[in-house]
Design an enzyme around this catalytic site. Structure first.
Site, PDB file in Angstrom:
ATOM      1  N   ALA A  63       0.820  -1.235  -0.011  1.00  0.00           N
ATOM      2  CA  ALA A  63       0.262   0.315   0.028  1.00  0.00           C
ATOM      3  C   ALA A  63       0.950   1.055  -0.044  1.00  0.00           C
ATOM      4  O   ALA A  63       2.153   1.224   0.455  1.00  0.00           O
ATOM      5  CB  ALA A  63      -0.771  -0.157   1.108  1.00  0.00           C
ATOM      6  N   GLY A 108       0.749  -5.144   1.310  1.00  0.00           N
ATOM      7  CA  GLY A 108      -0.390  -5.247   0.304  1.00  0.00           C
ATOM      8  C   GLY A 108       0.217  -5.855  -0.947  1.00  0.00           C
ATOM      9  O   GLY A 108      -0.669  -6.764  -1.684  1.00  0.00           O
ATOM     10  N   GLU A 111      -0.089  -9.502  -0.152  1.00  0.00           N
ATOM     11  CA  GLU A 111      -1.560  -9.973  -0.205  1.00  0.00           C
ATOM     12  C   GLU A 111      -1.974  -9.960  -1.313  1.00  0.00           C
ATOM     13  O   GLU A 111      -2.952 -10.904  -1.644  1.00  0.00           O
ATOM     14  CB  GLU A 111      -2.262  -8.745   0.885  1.00  0.00           C
ATOM     15  CG  GLU A 111      -2.008  -9.053   2.262  1.00  0.00           C
ATOM     16  CD  GLU A 111      -2.159  -7.660   3.213  1.00  0.00           C
ATOM     17  OE1 GLU A 111      -1.880  -6.631   2.729  1.00  0.00           O
ATOM     18  OE2 GLU A 111      -2.465  -7.872   4.174  1.00  0.00           O
ATOM     19  N   GLU A 131       3.706  -4.874   7.919  1.00  0.00           N
ATOM     20  CA  GLU A 131       2.695  -3.820   8.267  1.00  0.00           C
ATOM     21  C   GLU A 131       3.293  -3.274   9.774  1.00  0.00           C
ATOM     22  O   GLU A 131       2.921  -2.188  10.075  1.00  0.00           O
ATOM     23  CB  GLU A 131       1.547  -4.158   8.256  1.00  0.00           C
ATOM     24  CG  GLU A 131       0.756  -4.241   7.017  1.00  0.00           C
ATOM     25  CD  GLU A 131       0.910  -5.515   6.146  1.00  0.00           C
ATOM     26  OE1 GLU A 131       2.032  -6.363   6.488  1.00  0.00           O
ATOM     27  OE2 GLU A 131       0.526  -5.724   5.292  1.00  0.00           O
TER      28      GLU A 131
HETATM   29  N1  CO8 Z   1       4.551   3.292  -0.687  1.00  0.00           N
HETATM   30  C1  CO8 Z   1       4.824   4.391  -1.032  1.00  0.00           C
HETATM   31  N2  CO8 Z   1       6.226   4.595  -1.824  1.00  0.00           N
HETATM   32  C2  CO8 Z   1       7.018   3.372  -1.656  1.00  0.00           C
HETATM   33  C3  CO8 Z   1       6.614   2.319  -0.965  1.00  0.00           C
HETATM   34  C4  CO8 Z   1       5.337   2.223  -0.526  1.00  0.00           C
HETATM   35  N3  CO8 Z   1       4.885   1.221   0.155  1.00  0.00           N
HETATM   36  N4  CO8 Z   1       7.464   1.599  -0.946  1.00  0.00           N
HETATM   37  C5  CO8 Z   1       8.587   2.264  -1.624  1.00  0.00           C
HETATM   38  N5  CO8 Z   1       8.174   3.494  -2.016  1.00  0.00           N
HETATM   39  C6  CO8 Z   1       9.047   4.613  -2.662  1.00  0.00           C
HETATM   40  C7  CO8 Z   1      10.200   5.079  -1.984  1.00  0.00           C
HETATM   41  O1  CO8 Z   1       9.395   6.146  -1.072  1.00  0.00           O
HETATM   42  C8  CO8 Z   1      11.006   5.550  -2.854  1.00  0.00           C
HETATM   43  O2  CO8 Z   1      10.398   6.657  -3.704  1.00  0.00           O
HETATM   44  P1  CO8 Z   1      11.212   8.117  -3.894  1.00  0.00           P
HETATM   45  O3  CO8 Z   1      12.242   7.651  -4.750  1.00  0.00           O
HETATM   46  O4  CO8 Z   1      10.347   9.048  -4.353  1.00  0.00           O
HETATM   47  O5  CO8 Z   1      12.096   8.588  -2.423  1.00  0.00           O
HETATM   48  C9  CO8 Z   1      10.891   4.655  -4.017  1.00  0.00           C
HETATM   49  O6  CO8 Z   1       9.393   3.888  -3.902  1.00  0.00           O
HETATM   50  C10 CO8 Z   1      12.084   3.595  -4.250  1.00  0.00           C
HETATM   51  O7  CO8 Z   1      11.983   2.993  -2.918  1.00  0.00           O
HETATM   52  P2  CO8 Z   1      13.479   2.985  -1.886  1.00  0.00           P
HETATM   53  O8  CO8 Z   1      14.244   4.119  -2.212  1.00  0.00           O
HETATM   54  O9  CO8 Z   1      12.938   2.865  -0.345  1.00  0.00           O
HETATM   55  O10 CO8 Z   1      14.210   1.571  -2.313  1.00  0.00           O
HETATM   56  P3  CO8 Z   1      15.104   0.630  -1.698  1.00  0.00           P
HETATM   57  O11 CO8 Z   1      15.566  -0.224  -2.472  1.00  0.00           O
HETATM   58  O12 CO8 Z   1      16.023   1.481  -0.791  1.00  0.00           O
HETATM   59  O13 CO8 Z   1      14.202   0.094  -0.514  1.00  0.00           O
HETATM   60  C11 CO8 Z   1      12.215  -1.285   0.014  1.00  0.00           C
HETATM   61  C12 CO8 Z   1      13.112  -1.159  -0.879  1.00  0.00           C
HETATM   62  C13 CO8 Z   1      13.079  -2.058   1.013  1.00  0.00           C
HETATM   63  C14 CO8 Z   1      11.016  -2.316  -0.546  1.00  0.00           C
HETATM   64  C15 CO8 Z   1      11.847   0.016   0.850  1.00  0.00           C
HETATM   65  O14 CO8 Z   1      11.234   0.748  -0.108  1.00  0.00           O
HETATM   66  C16 CO8 Z   1      10.473  -0.326   1.799  1.00  0.00           C
HETATM   67  O15 CO8 Z   1      10.759  -0.752   2.851  1.00  0.00           O
HETATM   68  N6  CO8 Z   1       9.054  -0.108   1.237  1.00  0.00           N
HETATM   69  C17 CO8 Z   1       7.952  -0.195   2.089  1.00  0.00           C
HETATM   70  C18 CO8 Z   1       7.663  -1.464   2.076  1.00  0.00           C
HETATM   71  C19 CO8 Z   1       6.647  -1.372   3.237  1.00  0.00           C
HETATM   72  O16 CO8 Z   1       6.563  -1.502   4.210  1.00  0.00           O
HETATM   73  N7  CO8 Z   1       5.278  -2.024   2.544  1.00  0.00           N
HETATM   74  C20 CO8 Z   1       4.126  -2.329   3.416  1.00  0.00           C
HETATM   75  C21 CO8 Z   1       3.249  -1.150   3.297  1.00  0.00           C
HETATM   76  S1  CO8 Z   1       1.853  -1.389   4.426  1.00  0.00           S
HETATM   77  C22 CO8 Z   1       0.989  -1.931   3.681  1.00  0.00           C
HETATM   78  O17 CO8 Z   1       0.973  -2.568   2.433  1.00  0.00           O
HETATM   79  C23 CO8 Z   1      -0.507  -2.485   4.225  1.00  0.00           C
HETATM   80  C24 CO8 Z   1      -1.591  -3.182   3.279  1.00  0.00           C
HETATM   81  C25 CO8 Z   1      -2.957  -3.313   3.731  1.00  0.00           C
HETATM   82  C26 CO8 Z   1      -3.425  -1.894   3.623  1.00  0.00           C
HETATM   83  C27 CO8 Z   1      -4.922  -1.812   4.267  1.00  0.00           C
HETATM   84  C28 CO8 Z   1      -5.450  -0.340   4.006  1.00  0.00           C
HETATM   85  C29 CO8 Z   1      -5.703   0.328   5.448  1.00  0.00           C
END
Ligand code: CO8
Length: 250
Positions: A63, A108, A111, A131
């Protein structure tokens, strides 16, 4: 469509989340586009659906955290409901859905893959439910579908730690069906989809439904459902043609 790239190759449809700069994170627009594509796929002549992510790094990082950072409980509920609508549609679609996990499948994103019928991965795939590291629980069916696919102990391990697991570990847990080299992931997934597409769409749809229903039903109910579904297959022209062809050695 702004975020989904949909390609058709005969009866195989590939949906690619095309937001590589954000690791294919799914905002509300992505969800809306999924609903619209799935509504079409429910009715058209496609036979197998493949979901994947654009770029080399991610299937989907989940998400949209930037969006979630800006909302409260009311919007969160709407976001969760929209996500559930998409994933339920995938699960209930009477056609096989295969996720080709070409990198991160987190939150997500994981999921989304869980709602598919089959999961293939590349060696660089990393799956997880991070999460709790963000102060939320899985919200798009992770607690329920992960439990049903890998069992409660493994589901709790992944959810409580939020750790990312490799494709190999996911395979050893039964979370992914097979691992293919990155450069072959999509072609191998398409070949597999073609193998399925040769078979009866009606019989496959009914089988998918039976397996899904069976996960929540007791054995007796599941077996009864199977009898009724099996006999229903005898009413199709497709069944008649396939059996006749066999008997006539065509
Ligand atoms: N949302 C928004 N932007 C994201 C996300 C995300 N989930 N993941 C990565 N990005 C963006 C980064 O902000 C970055 O953007 P920018 O270049 O503009 O700064 C770009 O993508 C590249 O990401 P990174 O620079 O962080 O890349 P890395 O290679 O350093 O890291 C990772 C990769 C490890 C995947 C890291 O990006 C990360 O940890 N991302 C988040 C992963 C995460 O926690 N996902 C779970 C989110 S919670 C969820 O999914 C809940 C689902 C249920 C929702 C229910 C609704 C209420």
């Amino acid at each position: 469509m702004a975020y989904l790239k949909v390609e058709r190759d005969d009866e195989i449809v590939q949906i690619m989340i095309d937001r590589a700069d954000k690791l294919n994170a799914m905002n509300l627009d992505v969800m809306d586009e999924f609903i619209s594509v799935l509504d079409t796929l429910e009715r058209d002549s496609s036979k197998v659906i493949i979901i994947t992510g654009s770029g080399q790094k991610a299937f989907s990082a989940g998400a949209d955290i930037e969006y979630m950072n800006s909302i409260g409980s009311t919007e969160a509920e709407k976001y969760a409901l929209r996500g559930h609508e998409v994933l339920n549609k995938i699960e209930k679609l009477e056609k096989p859905v295969i996720s080709a996990i070409n990198g991160y499948a987190l939150g997500g994103g994981c999921e989304l893959a869980l709602s598919s019928d089959i999961r293939f991965a590349s060696p660089n795939a990393q799956l997880g439910q991070p999460e709790v590291t963000l102060g939320i629980c899985p919200g798009w069916g992770g607690t329920q579908r992960l439990l049903r696919i890998i069992g409660p102990a493994r589901a709790k391990d992944l959810i409580f730690t939020g750790r990312k697991i490799s494709a190999d570990e996911a395979f050893s847990m039964g979370l992914v069906n097979k691992i293919f080299p990155s450069e072959n992931l999509l072609s191998e997934t398409r070949s597999y989809a073609k193998l399925i597409a040769r078979n009866s769409t009606f019989a496959i749809g009914i089988s998918k439904n039976l397996v899904n229903k069976g996960m929540d039903a007791n054995l007796d109910t599941g077996l009864k459902l199977e009898i009724y579904s099996w006999s229903l297959c005898f009413s199709t022209k497709d069944r008649q043609e396939r059996m006749k062809a066999f008997v006539e050695k065509k």
